[in-house]
Design a protein around this motif. Structure first.
Motif, PDB file in Angstrom:
ATOM      1  N   ARG A 130       0.822  -1.214   0.000  1.00  0.00           N
ATOM      2  CA  ARG A 130       0.000   0.000   0.000  1.00  0.00           C
ATOM      3  C   ARG A 130       0.855   1.263   0.000  1.00  0.00           C
ATOM      4  O   ARG A 130       0.595   2.215   0.748  1.00  0.00           O
ATOM      5  CB  ARG A 130      -0.960   0.006   1.188  1.00  0.00           C
ATOM      6  CG  ARG A 130      -2.006  -1.090   1.120  1.00  0.00           C
ATOM      7  CD  ARG A 130      -3.118  -0.857   2.101  1.00  0.00           C
ATOM      8  NE  ARG A 130      -4.187  -1.848   1.936  1.00  0.00           N
ATOM      9  CZ  ARG A 130      -5.357  -1.793   2.555  1.00  0.00           C
ATOM     10  NH1 ARG A 130      -5.612  -0.797   3.394  1.00  0.00           N
ATOM     11  NH2 ARG A 130      -6.266  -2.721   2.355  1.00  0.00           N
ATOM     12  N   SER A 131       1.864   1.284  -0.839  1.00  0.00           N
ATOM     13  CA  SER A 131       2.722   2.452  -0.921  1.00  0.00           C
ATOM     14  C   SER A 131       3.465   2.445  -2.253  1.00  0.00           C
ATOM     15  O   SER A 131       3.527   1.432  -2.949  1.00  0.00           O
ATOM     16  CB  SER A 131       3.738   2.468   0.225  1.00  0.00           C
ATOM     17  OG  SER A 131       4.636   1.374   0.110  1.00  0.00           O
ATOM     18  N   ALA A 132       3.995   3.602  -2.597  1.00  0.00           N
ATOM     19  CA  ALA A 132       4.937   3.725  -3.708  1.00  0.00           C
ATOM     20  C   ALA A 132       6.215   4.302  -3.112  1.00  0.00           C
ATOM     21  O   ALA A 132       6.166   5.290  -2.374  1.00  0.00           O
ATOM     22  CB  ALA A 132       4.382   4.631  -4.798  1.00  0.00           C
ATOM     23  N   LYS A 133       7.335   3.685  -3.388  1.00  0.00           N
ATOM     24  CA  LYS A 133       8.595   4.094  -2.779  1.00  0.00           C
ATOM     25  C   LYS A 133       9.503   4.738  -3.815  1.00  0.00           C
ATOM     26  O   LYS A 133       9.509   4.346  -4.990  1.00  0.00           O
ATOM     27  CB  LYS A 133       9.288   2.898  -2.126  1.00  0.00           C
ATOM     28  CG  LYS A 133       8.501   2.306  -0.952  1.00  0.00           C
ATOM     29  CD  LYS A 133       9.225   1.121  -0.333  1.00  0.00           C
ATOM     30  CE  LYS A 133       8.442   0.531   0.834  1.00  0.00           C
ATOM     31  NZ  LYS A 133       8.382   1.474   1.977  1.00  0.00           N
ATOM     32  N   ILE A 134      10.271   5.735  -3.361  1.00  0.00           N
ATOM     33  CA  ILE A 134      11.205   6.453  -4.219  1.00  0.00           C
ATOM     34  C   ILE A 134      12.621   6.177  -3.732  1.00  0.00           C
ATOM     35  O   ILE A 134      12.918   6.301  -2.537  1.00  0.00           O
ATOM     36  CB  ILE A 134      10.916   7.965  -4.204  1.00  0.00           C
ATOM     37  CG1 ILE A 134       9.502   8.238  -4.743  1.00  0.00           C
ATOM     38  CG2 ILE A 134      11.952   8.714  -5.033  1.00  0.00           C
ATOM     39  CD1 ILE A 134       9.093   9.699  -4.652  1.00  0.00           C
ATOM     40  N   PHE A 135      13.507   5.786  -4.670  1.00  0.00           N
ATOM     41  CA  PHE A 135      14.880   5.415  -4.324  1.00  0.00           C
ATOM     42  C   PHE A 135      15.884   6.222  -5.137  1.00  0.00           C
ATOM     43  O   PHE A 135      15.624   6.587  -6.283  1.00  0.00           O
ATOM     44  CB  PHE A 135      15.120   3.919  -4.593  1.00  0.00           C
ATOM     45  CG  PHE A 135      14.196   3.009  -3.853  1.00  0.00           C
ATOM     46  CD1 PHE A 135      14.502   2.575  -2.578  1.00  0.00           C
ATOM     47  CD2 PHE A 135      13.009   2.585  -4.436  1.00  0.00           C
ATOM     48  CE1 PHE A 135      13.644   1.748  -1.882  1.00  0.00           C
ATOM     49  CE2 PHE A 135      12.143   1.746  -3.755  1.00  0.00           C
ATOM     50  CZ  PHE A 135      12.461   1.326  -2.478  1.00  0.00           C
ATOM     51  N   ASP A 136      17.035   6.477  -4.535  1.00  0.00           N
ATOM     52  CA  ASP A 136      18.161   7.080  -5.236  1.00  0.00           C
ATOM     53  C   ASP A 136      18.802   6.014  -6.124  1.00  0.00           C
ATOM     54  O   ASP A 136      19.081   4.904  -5.653  1.00  0.00           O
ATOM     55  CB  ASP A 136      19.185   7.615  -4.237  1.00  0.00           C
ATOM     56  CG  ASP A 136      20.370   8.257  -4.910  1.00  0.00           C
ATOM     57  OD1 ASP A 136      20.296   9.453  -5.223  1.00  0.00           O
ATOM     58  OD2 ASP A 136      21.368   7.541  -5.146  1.00  0.00           O
ATOM     59  N   VAL A 137      19.037   6.315  -7.407  1.00  0.00           N
ATOM     60  CA  VAL A 137      19.523   5.284  -8.331  1.00  0.00           C
ATOM     61  C   VAL A 137      21.004   4.983  -8.154  1.00  0.00           C
ATOM     62  O   VAL A 137      21.483   3.932  -8.598  1.00  0.00           O
ATOM     63  CB  VAL A 137      19.247   5.682  -9.797  1.00  0.00           C
ATOM     64  CG1 VAL A 137      17.760   5.883 -10.038  1.00  0.00           C
ATOM     65  CG2 VAL A 137      20.024   6.933 -10.193  1.00  0.00           C
ATOM     66  N   VAL A 138      21.757   5.877  -7.511  1.00  0.00           N
ATOM     67  CA  VAL A 138      23.189   5.644  -7.317  1.00  0.00           C
ATOM     68  C   VAL A 138      23.447   4.813  -6.072  1.00  0.00           C
ATOM     69  O   VAL A 138      24.176   3.822  -6.102  1.00  0.00           O
ATOM     70  CB  VAL A 138      23.948   6.983  -7.238  1.00  0.00           C
ATOM     71  CG1 VAL A 138      25.434   6.735  -6.938  1.00  0.00           C
ATOM     72  CG2 VAL A 138      23.795   7.766  -8.536  1.00  0.00           C
ATOM     73  N   SER A 139      22.826   5.196  -4.963  1.00  0.00           N
ATOM     74  CA  SER A 139      23.052   4.494  -3.698  1.00  0.00           C
ATOM     75  C   SER A 139      22.021   3.403  -3.432  1.00  0.00           C
ATOM     76  O   SER A 139      22.273   2.482  -2.647  1.00  0.00           O
ATOM     77  CB  SER A 139      23.031   5.488  -2.543  1.00  0.00           C
ATOM     78  OG  SER A 139      21.734   6.055  -2.386  1.00  0.00           O
ATOM     79  N   GLY A 140      20.844   3.509  -4.046  1.00  0.00           N
ATOM     80  CA  GLY A 140      19.760   2.578  -3.770  1.00  0.00           C
ATOM     81  C   GLY A 140      19.003   2.916  -2.496  1.00  0.00           C
ATOM     82  O   GLY A 140      18.081   2.195  -2.110  1.00  0.00           O
ATOM     83  N   ALA A 141      19.363   4.023  -1.850  1.00  0.00           N
ATOM     84  CA  ALA A 141      18.733   4.397  -0.587  1.00  0.00           C
ATOM     85  C   ALA A 141      17.308   4.899  -0.818  1.00  0.00           C
ATOM     86  O   ALA A 141      17.034   5.599  -1.795  1.00  0.00           O
ATOM     87  CB  ALA A 141      19.552   5.472   0.113  1.00  0.00           C
ATOM     88  N   GLU A 142      16.425   4.532   0.106  1.00  0.00           N
ATOM     89  CA  GLU A 142      15.049   5.003   0.023  1.00  0.00           C
ATOM     90  C   GLU A 142      14.995   6.487   0.356  1.00  0.00           C
ATOM     91  O   GLU A 142      15.533   6.933   1.355  1.00  0.00           O
ATOM     92  CB  GLU A 142      14.166   4.212   0.983  1.00  0.00           C
ATOM     93  CG  GLU A 142      12.689   4.599   0.923  1.00  0.00           C
ATOM     94  CD  GLU A 142      11.825   3.770   1.852  1.00  0.00           C
ATOM     95  OE1 GLU A 142      10.878   4.338   2.438  1.00  0.00           O
ATOM     96  OE2 GLU A 142      12.098   2.554   1.992  1.00  0.00           O
ATOM     97  N   GLN A 143      14.315   7.256  -0.495  1.00  0.00           N
ATOM     98  CA  GLN A 143      14.192   8.694  -0.311  1.00  0.00           C
ATOM     99  C   GLN A 143      12.834   9.102   0.249  1.00  0.00           C
ATOM    100  O   GLN A 143      12.726  10.107   0.954  1.00  0.00           O
ATOM    101  CB  GLN A 143      14.419   9.405  -1.647  1.00  0.00           C
ATOM    102  CG  GLN A 143      15.757   9.114  -2.296  1.00  0.00           C
ATOM    103  CD  GLN A 143      16.923   9.601  -1.452  1.00  0.00           C
ATOM    104  OE1 GLN A 143      17.054  10.794  -1.181  1.00  0.00           O
ATOM    105  NE2 GLN A 143      17.781   8.682  -1.027  1.00  0.00           N
ATOM    106  N   ALA A 144      11.795   8.347  -0.084  1.00  0.00           N
ATOM    107  CA  ALA A 144      10.457   8.700   0.381  1.00  0.00           C
ATOM    108  C   ALA A 144       9.524   7.515   0.190  1.00  0.00           C
ATOM    109  O   ALA A 144       9.768   6.627  -0.627  1.00  0.00           O
ATOM    110  CB  ALA A 144       9.918   9.916  -0.380  1.00  0.00           C
ATOM    111  N   THR A 145       8.447   7.503   0.984  1.00  0.00           N
ATOM    112  CA  THR A 145       7.383   6.517   0.850  1.00  0.00           C
ATOM    113  C   THR A 145       6.061   7.268   0.700  1.00  0.00           C
ATOM    114  O   THR A 145       5.709   8.087   1.545  1.00  0.00           O
ATOM    115  CB  THR A 145       7.309   5.589   2.078  1.00  0.00           C
ATOM    116  OG1 THR A 145       8.526   4.849   2.184  1.00  0.00           O
ATOM    117  CG2 THR A 145       6.145   4.614   1.933  1.00  0.00           C
ATOM    118  N   LEU A 146       5.359   7.000  -0.386  1.00  0.00           N
ATOM    119  CA  LEU A 146       4.066   7.619  -0.634  1.00  0.00           C
ATOM    120  C   LEU A 146       2.993   6.636  -0.169  1.00  0.00           C
ATOM    121  O   LEU A 146       2.853   5.552  -0.730  1.00  0.00           O
ATOM    122  CB  LEU A 146       3.886   7.928  -2.122  1.00  0.00           C
ATOM    123  CG  LEU A 146       5.072   8.622  -2.822  1.00  0.00           C
ATOM    124  CD1 LEU A 146       4.720   8.925  -4.265  1.00  0.00           C
ATOM    125  CD2 LEU A 146       5.475   9.886  -2.083  1.00  0.00           C
TER     126      LEU A 146
END
Length: 204
Positions: A130-146
């Motif tokens: 029940r979410s959409a997640k945003i990740f940094d493409v270089v580090s793979g770190a999660e940036q936000a959860t919608l």
């Protein structure tokens, strides 16, 4: 509008997902090879060419990746440098064609569709949780959860990167979020009759 070329899948295989690079020079295909005792899932990247009617448009195999499960989504970054693919029961993978680095995004959830941001710096993943997640493409770190009201089946960026739209798995809602922090939900469209199977932004 006429059919130009057809590529027949080898016997016992199914093409589960497909993507063409922005420069139309590469094509990526998620294959499921169904053997008697097991299934093998692969992502293959080929050169894409346009030849005669008798010549295959699937060219030389350039890259091949093993997937732990069915590859449900494949996409190229806007500049064609990176390829991302979503495994049905595994974490999304980002491959960098220039550095040959492989990043496994840690999500721990089933993902249905991936989408790069317009500038290629972020990856959006529609999650079963029940979410959409945003990740940094270089580090793979999660940036936000919608956070969505229901598990999104589709999630995509607007062409200018200002918005993110999520289409619910129950096919009745489209939720609109800010594409930049703090990524607040700013609107919702509900279908009272019928089903929403897809959504898209206009180019402007």
């Amino acid at each position: 509008g006429e059919l130009e070329h057809v590529f027949a899948a080898p016997s016992g295989t199914s093409a589960m997902s497909i993507a063409v690079s922005p420069d139309a020079r590469k094509i990526a295909i998620g294959w499921c090879l169904d053997y008697a005792a097991y299934k093998l899932n692969l992502v293959k990247v080929h050169e894409l060419r346009v030849g005669s009617a008798t010549e295959s448009w699937i060219g030389r195999l350039t890259h091949e990746f093993f997937a732990t499960a069915t590859c449900q989504s494949i996409c190229f970054s806007p500049d064609g440098r990176r390829l991302a693919y979503a495994q049905r029961y595994g974490n999304p993978i980002i491959y960098d064609f220039e550095t040959t680095s492989v990043i496994q995004v840690q999500c721990n959830s089933r993902h249905r569709l991936l989408s790069f941001s317009p500038n290629g710096s972020l990856l959006l993943a529609a999650s079963k949780s029940r979410s959409a997640k945003i990740f940094d493409v270089v580090s793979g770190a999660e940036q936000a959860t919608l956070i969505c009201d229901d598990a999104p089946e589709v999630a995509l960026w607007s062409p200018d990167g200002r918005w993110v739209a999520c289409c619910s798995y129950n096919h009745s809602d489209i939720e609109l979020f800010e594409g930049t922090p703090p990524h607040r939900m700013v609107g919702r469209a509900k279908q009272t009759r019928g089903s929403i199977k897809a959504t898209a932004f206009t180019s402007d």
